[in-house]
Design an enzyme around this catalytic site. Structure first.
Site, PDB file in Angstrom:
ATOM      1  N   CYS A 108      13.220  11.571   7.398  1.00 26.66           N
ATOM      2  CA  CYS A 108      13.238  11.093   8.780  1.00 26.66           C
ATOM      3  C   CYS A 108      14.588  11.383   9.414  1.00 26.66           C
ATOM      4  O   CYS A 108      14.708  11.473  10.628  1.00 26.66           O
ATOM      5  CB  CYS A 108      12.939   9.605   8.799  1.00 26.66           C
ATOM      6  SG  CYS A 108      13.937   8.706   7.626  1.00 26.66           S
ATOM      7  N   LYS A 149       0.847  -1.195   0.000  1.00 29.57           N
ATOM      8  CA  LYS A 149       0.000   0.000   0.000  1.00 29.57           C
ATOM      9  C   LYS A 149       0.882   1.244   0.000  1.00 29.57           C
ATOM     10  O   LYS A 149       1.455   1.605   1.025  1.00 29.57           O
ATOM     11  CB  LYS A 149      -0.913   0.048   1.239  1.00 29.57           C
ATOM     12  CG  LYS A 149      -1.925   1.177   1.130  1.00 29.57           C
ATOM     13  CD  LYS A 149      -2.459   1.657   2.446  1.00 29.57           C
ATOM     14  CE  LYS A 149      -1.685   2.797   3.033  1.00 29.57           C
ATOM     15  NZ  LYS A 149      -1.648   4.038   2.246  1.00 29.57           N
ATOM     16  N   GLU A 189       8.874  16.199  16.272  1.00 29.77           N
ATOM     17  CA  GLU A 189       9.197  16.138  14.848  1.00 29.77           C
ATOM     18  C   GLU A 189       8.298  17.106  14.074  1.00 29.77           C
ATOM     19  O   GLU A 189       7.080  16.995  14.124  1.00 29.77           O
ATOM     20  CB  GLU A 189       8.976  14.705  14.327  1.00 29.77           C
ATOM     21  CG  GLU A 189       9.474  14.533  12.911  1.00 29.77           C
ATOM     22  CD  GLU A 189       9.277  13.119  12.378  1.00 29.77           C
ATOM     23  OE1 GLU A 189       8.202  12.544  12.592  1.00 29.77           O
ATOM     24  OE2 GLU A 189      10.203  12.602  11.725  1.00 29.77           O
TER      25      GLU A 189
HETATM   26  P1  NAD Z   1       2.052   8.327   8.189  1.00 32.12           P
HETATM   27  O1  NAD Z   1       2.304   7.590   9.455  1.00 32.12           O
HETATM   28  O2  NAD Z   1       0.957   9.312   8.192  1.00 32.12           O
HETATM   29  O3  NAD Z   1       1.741   7.322   7.006  1.00 32.12           O
HETATM   30  C1  NAD Z   1       2.624   6.270   6.634  1.00 32.12           C
HETATM   31  C2  NAD Z   1       1.823   5.194   5.928  1.00 32.12           C
HETATM   32  O4  NAD Z   1       0.988   4.544   6.888  1.00 32.12           O
HETATM   33  C3  NAD Z   1       0.896   5.720   4.836  1.00 32.12           C
HETATM   34  O5  NAD Z   1       0.870   4.814   3.749  1.00 32.12           O
HETATM   35  C4  NAD Z   1      -0.454   5.753   5.535  1.00 32.12           C
HETATM   36  O6  NAD Z   1      -1.541   5.676   4.645  1.00 32.12           O
HETATM   37  C5  NAD Z   1      -0.359   4.524   6.424  1.00 32.12           C
HETATM   38  N1  NAD Z   1      -1.225   4.530   7.600  1.00 32.12           N
HETATM   39  C6  NAD Z   1      -1.687   5.597   8.303  1.00 32.12           C
HETATM   40  N2  NAD Z   1      -2.448   5.177   9.330  1.00 32.12           N
HETATM   41  C7  NAD Z   1      -2.470   3.826   9.291  1.00 32.12           C
HETATM   42  C8  NAD Z   1      -3.088   2.810  10.110  1.00 32.12           C
HETATM   43  N3  NAD Z   1      -3.823   3.120  11.171  1.00 32.12           N
HETATM   44  N4  NAD Z   1      -2.878   1.514   9.790  1.00 32.12           N
HETATM   45  C9  NAD Z   1      -2.106   1.183   8.736  1.00 32.12           C
HETATM   46  N5  NAD Z   1      -1.522   2.092   7.924  1.00 32.12           N
HETATM   47  C10 NAD Z   1      -1.696   3.408   8.200  1.00 32.12           C
HETATM   48  O7  NAD Z   1       3.440   8.994   7.788  1.00 32.12           O
HETATM   49  P2  NAD Z   1       3.757   9.959   6.558  1.00 32.12           P
HETATM   50  O8  NAD Z   1       3.196  11.312   6.873  1.00 32.12           O
HETATM   51  O9  NAD Z   1       3.368   9.315   5.275  1.00 32.12           O
HETATM   52  O10 NAD Z   1       5.364  10.013   6.620  1.00 32.12           O
HETATM   53  C11 NAD Z   1       6.053  10.838   7.487  1.00 32.12           C
HETATM   54  C12 NAD Z   1       6.538  10.075   8.715  1.00 32.12           C
HETATM   55  O11 NAD Z   1       7.316   8.956   8.309  1.00 32.12           O
HETATM   56  C13 NAD Z   1       7.455  10.912   9.582  1.00 32.12           C
HETATM   57  O12 NAD Z   1       7.164  10.692  10.944  1.00 32.12           O
HETATM   58  C14 NAD Z   1       8.842  10.374   9.254  1.00 32.12           C
HETATM   59  O13 NAD Z   1       9.806  10.550  10.254  1.00 32.12           O
HETATM   60  C15 NAD Z   1       8.551   8.943   9.025  1.00 32.12           C
HETATM   61  N6  NAD Z   1       9.618   8.343   8.231  1.00 32.12           N
HETATM   62  C16 NAD Z   1      10.480   7.496   8.870  1.00 32.12           C
HETATM   63  C17 NAD Z   1      11.529   6.914   8.163  1.00 32.12           C
HETATM   64  C18 NAD Z   1      12.478   5.974   8.850  1.00 32.12           C
HETATM   65  O14 NAD Z   1      13.111   5.193   8.149  1.00 32.12           O
HETATM   66  N7  NAD Z   1      12.622   5.993  10.155  1.00 32.12           N
HETATM   67  C19 NAD Z   1      11.698   7.192   6.800  1.00 32.12           C
HETATM   68  C20 NAD Z   1      10.801   8.070   6.188  1.00 32.12           C
HETATM   69  C21 NAD Z   1       9.752   8.631   6.917  1.00 32.12           C
END
Ligand code: NAD
Length: 499
Positions: free
Chosen positions: A287, A178, A388
Site C-alpha cells: 500500500c 477472516k 492504484e
Molecule cells: P480487497 O479489498 O480485495 O480485500 C481485502 C479483504 O477484504 C479480503 O480479505 C477480502 O476477502 C475482503 N473483502 C472483499 N470484499 C468484501 C466485502 N464486501 N465485505 C467484507 N470483506 C470483503 O484487497 P486486496 O486485494 O486483498 O488487497 C489489496 C488492497 O489493500 C490495495 O488496495 C492496498 O492498497 C490495500 N492495502 C492497504 C494497506 C494500508 O495499510 N493502507 C495495507 C495493505 C494493503
C-alpha cells in the site's frame, strides 16, 4: 503442479478445528509456480455466526483477565513467532510470493508488534485530573468494546493480522478473523501460534472464505460492534455502507498512490536506491509502494536513465531462491490488471521506458511475473499517475520546483505515504508540513514503517483512524470517565462553587 497430498485445513472456533458447515472447500495456490498449498473451508454466514457466538461468550471472561496477563500471552506469541520465523518466511514465499528477505521482515513486524502490544498490558494508561469540586476524584479509563471483526488482505499475511489482532487482544476484546483467500495458510498459522501461546478458546477464531460471504457476514453481524479492514478503497466503501445501519465502529486502511520527490540537490545514488526498493519491492504490491516519482527538471534525465538501468538488473524468480530480487504478483487477475495499465499508459501518451510485459521465459511461465515497468513523460492527471495499480509499475513526472512537486504529490485522492530527497533542511521541513499524507520520509523511500508509530493515511486512504503505536489503542477501546464523590453530600458540577 503438486495437488495430490495438499494439506486440508479447517476453521478455528471455540478452540476447536472444524469444517465449514456446507462442507465446501477452496484451494490456496502458489503465485510462483501454481502448486497447491492447502485446501480450506469455504465458509458462510452460519460459520460466522458460530464464531461470533464463541467470541461473544469468551469476551465475558477475557475482558476481566488482568491486562498484564493478556500481555504475557502476546510475549509468548512473539517468542513462538521468532522460533518459527524462517518456516513462516519460507511458507510466505510460497503462498504469497514475496522474496525471503521481505518475508522475514513481514514476520519480524509481527514479532515487534507482539512485544510492543504485550508491554501495553502494563500501560493502557488513562488520566487522572483534578475536580472542580472538593472531595471528589476524576479519572478516565480505557475499556474493551467486545467482538472485533478482522478482515485482512494478502500482501502482508502475518504483519497486518498482527496490527489488528494483537492490540485488540491486549485491550480485552475478542476476535473473529477472516484472512484473505490468497493467503489462508499464513492466517491459519497465525491463529494456531496464538492458541499455542495461551489464548483461551473463543478469544481468537478464524473463519476462512470469500469477502462476499464471510466478510459480509462479519460486517453485518449484530454482535460484532467493531470492524477493522485493510483492503481496497472499493471494499472500504462497501464495508462502511454495510456497517452503517448498526452504527458500528469501522477502521479502514485502504489504497495508496505514493510519490517520491527528487529535488535538484538530492543525493542521487541514494534516491535511485530508495526508488527501486519502494517501487519494485514486493513487486510493487505494498500500500506504501512508490508508484510515482516526481523529479526536478534538472535531474530528470540523469535520474530516469539510472532508474531504467537499475530496474533492468533486477532478477525475477521464485521468492524462495536467495538471488531473486522480484517475485511474482499475487494472481492472474492482478497480472492482467497490471498489464492493462501498461496499455492505458501507452494510450495516454506516456513513454514506456522499460518493462511493460509479462515475463514467462526461464521457467517463469507457471507463475505470474511482470517485468519492472517505468513510464516517463507522465502527466500528473494521467490514469497511471492517479489510480492504484498495485504492481511493479512506476510513473516519472517532471516538475520545475518544490512548489510544483508538492502540488503534484498531493494531487491524488489517496494520502498514505510520501517522500522527498533533498539536502536542504528548509525544503525538508516544508515537505514535512505540506505533504498531505499519513507518513512522510525524508531521504528514504516510501516504505519502512515501524510498529511504535501510528500507521495510516489521510483522504481516501482511510477514515481517520490509525494502526500501530499508541494510536491503535484508541480504536480497540472506548473511554470511560469516572467521577468519585467522597464528600458525603450531593455536589453539583457547574452549579456549586468550591471555596
Ligand atoms: P480487497 O479489498 O480485495 O480485500 C481485502 C479483504 O477484504 C479480503 O480479505 C477480502 O476477502 C475482503 N473483502 C472483499 N470484499 C468484501 C466485502 N464486501 N465485505 C467484507 N470483506 C470483503 O484487497 P486486496 O486485494 O486483498 O488487497 C489489496 C488492497 O489493500 C490495495 O488496495 C492496498 O492498497 C490495500 N492495502 C492497504 C494497506 C494500508 O495499510 N493502507 C495495507 C495493505 C494493503
Amino acid at each position: 503442479m503438486a495437488i495430490l497430498g495438499a494439506k486440508t485445513f479447517q476453521n478455528y472456533i471455540r478452540g476447536e478445528w472444524v469444517d465449514a458447515i456446507s462442507g465446501e472447500t477452496f484451494e490456496s495456490t502458489s503465485p510462483a509456480n501454481g502448486d497447491t498449498i492447502g485446501v480450506f473451508p469455504r465458509s458462510g454466514a452460519e460459520d460466522v455466526g458460530r464464531a461470533v457466538a464463541a467470541a461473544r461468550e469468551a469476551y465475558e471472561d477475557w475482558r476481566l483477565v488482568p491486562a498484564p496477563k493478556r500481555g504475557e500471552i502476546l510475549f509468548r506469541f512473539g517468542q513462538l513467532l521468532s522460533e518459527q520465523k524462517e518456516d513462516l518466511a519460507q511458507l510466505m514465499a510460497r503462498e504469497m510470493g514475496k522474496v525471503l528477505p521481505e518475508a522475514r521482515g513481514d514476520v519480524q513486524e509481527a514479532i515487534d508488534m507482539a512485544y510492543y502490544m504485550g508491554g501495553e498490558g502494563r500501560r493502557l494508561f488513562g488520566q487522572t485530573t483534578p475536580s472542580e469540586l472538593r472531595d471528589k476524584f476524576n479519572m478516565s479509563v480505557r475499556q474493551p468494546i467486545g467482538v472485533v471483526g478482522v478482515i485482512t488482505p494478502w500482501n502482508f499475511p502475518i504483519a497486518i493480522p498482527s496490527w489488528k489482532i494483537l492490540p485488540a487482544l491486549v485491550c480485552g476484546d475478542t476476535v473473529v478473523f477472516k484472512p484473505a483467500t490468497d493467503t489462508p495458510t499464513l492466517g491459519e498459522r497465525f491463529v494456531e501460534l496464538l492458541a499455542e501461546a495461551g489464548a483461551p478458546p473463543g478469544v481468537v477464531n478464524v473463519v476462512h472464505g470469500g469477502g462476499g460471504e464471510v466478510g459480509t457476514a462479519i460486517v453485518t453481524h449484530p454482535d460484532v460492534p467493531v470492524i477493522t479492514l485493510t483492503g481496497s478503497r472499493e471494499t472500504g466503501v462497501a464495508v462502511t455502507r454495510a456497517a452503517a445501519d448498526r452504527l458500528k465502529h469501522v477502521h479502514l486502511e485502504l489504497g495508496g498512490k505514493n510519490a517520491i520527490i527528487v529535488l535538484d540537490d538530492a543525493e542521487l545514488d541514494l534516491a535511485v536506491e530508495g526508488i527501486i526498493w519502494s517501487a519494485f519491492g514486493t513487486s510493487g504490491q505494498r500500500c506504501t509502494a512508490a508508484s510515482r516519482v516526481i523529479a526536478h527538471e534538472a535531474v530528470y534525465d540523469r535520474l530516469v536513465s539510472r532508474l531504467v538501468s537499475e530496474a533492468e538488473k533486477l532478477r525475477l524468480g521464485v521468492g524462495w531462491e536467495e538471488d531473486t530480487d522480484v517475485g511474482p504478483v499475487i494472481n492472474k487477475s492482478a497480472l492482467e490488471k497490471i498489464h492493462s495499465y501498461t496499455e492505458i499508459g501507452r494510450d495516454e501518451g506516456a513513454t514506456l521506458l522499460t518493462g511493460g510485459e509479462v515475463a514467462s521465459g526461464d521457467g517463469l511461465g507457471m507463475g505470474f511475473y511482470y517485468r519492472p515497468t517505468i513510464f516517463g513523460d507522465v502527466d500528473p492527471e494521467m490514469r497511471i499517475a492517479q489510480e492504484e495499480i498495485f504492481g511493479p509499475t512506476t510513473a516519472v513526472i517532471k516538475v520545475r520546483d518544490i512548489d510544483e512537486a508538492i502540488q503534484v504529490s498531493n494531487g491524488i485522492k489517496f494520502g498514505l505515504s510520501s517522500s522527498i530527497f533533498t539536502q536542504d533542511v528548509n525544503r525538508a521541513f516544508r515537505a514535512m508540513r505540506d505533504l498531505k499524507a499519513g507518513i512522510t520520509y525524508i531521504n528514504a523511500g516510501t516504505i519502512g514503517a515501524e510498529v511504535h508509530l501510528p500507521f495510516g493515511g489521510v483522504k481516501d486512504t482511510g477514515n481517520g483512524h490509525r494502526e500501530a503505536g499508541q494510536a491503535a489503542l484508541d480504536f480497540f477501546t472506548e473511554w470511560k470517565s469516572i467521577y468519585v464523590d467522597y464528600s458525603g453530600k450531593l455536589q453539583k458540577a457547574q452549579i456549586d462553587t468550591a471555596e
